[in-house]
Every structure is written in structure tokens, then in C-alpha cells.
Design an enzyme around this catalytic site. Structure first.
Site, short mmCIF file in Angstrom:
data_model
loop_
_atom_site.label_atom_id
_atom_site.label_comp_id
_atom_site.label_asym_id
_atom_site.label_seq_id
_atom_site.Cartn_x
_atom_site.Cartn_y
_atom_site.Cartn_z
N ARG A 61 -83.52 73.54 12.72
CA ARG A 61 -82.24 73.06 12.19
C ARG A 61 -82.07 73.43 10.73
NH1 ARG A 61 -81.31 66.84 11.19
NH2 ARG A 61 -81.70 67.49 9.06
N HIS B 49 -76.08 58.77 15.46
CA HIS B 49 -76.07 58.95 14.00
C HIS B 49 -75.29 60.19 13.62
CE1 HIS B 49 -79.16 61.76 15.25
NE2 HIS B 49 -79.07 62.35 14.08
N ASP C 47 -75.84 62.98 10.62
CA ASP C 47 -77.00 63.30 9.79
C ASP C 47 -76.83 62.82 8.35
OD1 ASP C 47 -78.46 64.46 11.86
OD2 ASP C 47 -77.53 66.43 11.56
N HIS D 199 -74.09 62.26 16.86
CA HIS D 199 -74.87 62.77 17.99
C HIS D 199 -76.06 61.87 18.30
CE1 HIS D 199 -76.32 64.69 14.30
NE2 HIS D 199 -77.52 64.75 14.86
C1 OGA Z 1 -80.99 66.60 14.48
C2 OGA Z 1 -80.94 65.83 15.72
C3 OGA Z 1 -80.87 66.25 18.05
C4 OGA Z 1 -81.68 66.88 19.12
O1 OGA Z 1 -81.69 67.62 14.45
O2 OGA Z 1 -80.30 66.21 13.52
O3 OGA Z 1 -80.44 64.74 15.72
O4 OGA Z 1 -81.21 66.85 20.27
N1 OGA Z 1 -81.41 66.46 16.80
O5 OGA Z 1 -82.75 67.41 18.84
MN MN Z 2 -79.36 64.43 13.76
#
Ligand code: OGA
Ligand code: MN
Length: 288
Positions: A279, A111, A113, A263
């Protein structure tokens, strides 16, 4: 401060050392970071940042306006924001007295974000505050290279096309969606249409903007046509040749560009230990 930057992948990815984000950055220093990020095709790993939530937020704000917890929408996701710091979203498998310390299994699928939003966030900055001894990597795909490695004819075919990204798709197929089931319609009915080929406003380069987590259908195609096209694009955009797999070190701050990368969180670590991440999310311009 003398920053050093070195490429760590043939696809998106560079590593920066020699920075201390506990200290204020002047405009030239920030411009150098932003340039290094763009030069690294949208993925920059800054090592050794043992920073506070305030310092994480202050640095993130240099990139733009931050997204805040959506408490008012009654979403279950609101519990994952850091109390008193609604700019920080917590990703973790940890529980304290039965209370989750963050969103477990966030992003365990390909995805970008918030791509289901009309104005998806342009960047995210994820800080590793606690990591398991092994496992819990994050994979990144370089969507510039995904575009560039299409044939010229396929680029031409895709150029006028748009795709619908939706939370409903995520709801069917991901744990993120499942958290939102039964939540207010304002949350679950959200979707947006975006061009499949996207031009990055800072670099002027084109990227392939679809992802398996949120991209539901291609406008104007019959369902079987759309499914077949998207299946090809999902496979093409996650080929090993255009991936970088990040093995986290404690206090890594990873900045990714949601306009030219996607990611996938690899949820393989829970036997090995706890993982706790903060985040921040930088808002994007609408529409693109
Ligand atoms: C995010 C996500 C990835 C992770 O925080 O947007 O996709 O490895 N995290 O935690
Ligand atoms: Mn993410």
C-alpha cells in the site's frame, strides 16, 4: 493507451482496463484516471498491474505527496514498511523465519485511513501481490451516499457538528490499536477533530465522515447522547445498500479516496492461503 472504465457497483466503484502502469503516463492520461476515480465516487480498480515498488510509488506520486514509514516515532508499525521503500506499507499474514512480512489484520473494522490524524491521508493505493484462492475481500462504503440518504432535517442537525477521531478509540477496539499499546505517547495520544459532514475539495460533494474504528465522540454532546448518535451514524454508513465488496484478483491495484469512502478488511482467509499486499498512502491537506 486506450483506457476503458466501467461501473462495477451502484455505490463507489469502477473498473479500469487497458492501462499499463509500467509505462509512463502523460498528463492527459493521468487526468483521465483521476476523473474516472472521481466519477466512480472515489473507488477505482485497475486490473492487471504487475508493477514493481518503484512503479507503484511513481504512479502514486501523481496523486500527491506520499506518507513514509514512521520509523522515527519508534512505532511497532515501522517494521511493516518495505525495507528501502518507506513509502510502501505491507499488509500480510505471511511470516518469513518468524518475521512478519506485513501487518496482519490491518483494517479489520470500518475505517478511513488515518482519520485520527489532523490531516488524514486523502488516498490509498493497495496492490495485490499474492492472494488466497478465496476470501480476503475488502468492503468499501460510499460516504457520499451515506450523506445523501439522510433526511434533510438530519443533514441540518449534523452540519455544524464535529467529531473527535482518536487512536485511543482504535486502541480499545481494534488490533491496530493493540499494536500501539506501550508505544511512545507521541503515537498513542494522537487525535483530531473533524466536521461530521465533509465537503470534497475536488468534486464539491458532501460526505458523512465518521467511522466505527476511529471516531470516538461528538463534540459538545453528553456521552450517552454522543454514543447514541454515533451508533446510528455507524449503522447508517455501513448499510449493505451503499457497500461494494471487492473480491481481489492477482495484480489488482485499488485506489480509494479516504475523503468519501471507508473500508473494512474481511479477515476470513487464513485457512485458505496467504495474502500479501503493498500500500502507498497519499497525504492530505490540513485541516479540512
Ligand atoms: C489498508 C487496509 C484492507 C485490506 O491497507 O489500509 O485497510 O483488505 N487494508 O487489506
Ligand atoms: Mn485501511
Amino acid at each position: 493507451m486506450g483506457f476503458q472504465s466501467r461501473r462495477i457497483s451502484p455505490s463507489s466503484g469502477a473498473e479500469m482496463t487497458g492501462i499499463d502502469l509500467r509505462e509512463p503516463l502523460d498528463n492527459n492520461q493521468f487526468a483521465a484516471i483521476r476523473q474516472a476515480w472521481n466519477d466512480a465516487d472515489g473507488l477505482l480498480v485497475i486490473r492487471d498491474q504487475n508493477i514493481s515498488p518503484e512503479q507503484h510509488i511513481a504512479f502514486s506520486r501523481r496523486f500527491g505527496v506520499l506518507q513514509r514509514g514512521e520509523v522515527s516515532q519508534g512505532s511497532l508499525l515501522s517494521q511493516y514498511y518495505l525495507p528501502r521503500h518507506p513509502e510502501i506499507y505491507r499488509v500480510s499474514n505471511k511470516k518469513k523465519d518468524g518475521v512478519p512480512q506485513g501487518r496482519e489484520d490491518a483494517g479489520t473494522y470500518w475505517h478511513s485511513d488515518g482519520s485520527w490524524k489532523p490531516a488524514p491521508p486523502m488516498a490509498s493505493l493497495l496492490l495485490a501481490r499474492e492472494i488466497p484462492p478465496y476470501g480476503g475481500d475488502t468492503m468499501f462504503a460510499d460516504l457520499y451516499r451515506a450523506y445523501e440518504t439522510l433526511s434533510d432535517r438530519m443533514k441540518d442537525i449534523l452540519t455544524p457538528m464535529r467529531a473527535v477521531h482518536s487512536l485511543a478509540k482504535a486502541q480499545e477496539t481494534t488490533s491496530y490499536g493493540k499494536d500501539l499499546v506501550g508505544q511512545s505517547n507521541a503515537v498513542v495520544d494522537r487525535y483530531a477533530s473533524h466536521p461530521i459532514i465533509r465537503t470534497h475539495p475536488e468534486t464539491g460533494r458532501k460526505s458523512l465522515f465518521v467511522n466505527r474504528g476511529f471516531t470516538d465522540n461528538i463534540e459538545g454532546l453528553a456521552p450517552a447522547e454522543s454514543d447514541a448518535f454515533l451508533e446510528f451514524l455507524f449503522t447508517h454508513s455501513s448499510r449493505p445498500e451503499i457497500l461494494y465488496r471487492h473480491q481481489w484478483r492477482l495484480h489488482d491495484l485499488v485506489i480509494w479516496d479516504n475523503r468519501c469512502t471507508m473500508h473494512y478488511a474481511v479477515a476470513d482467509y487464513k485457512q485458505a492461503g496467504d495474502r500479501y499486499m503493498h500500500r502507498t498512502t497519499v497525504r492530505g491537506d490540513a485541516p479540512f
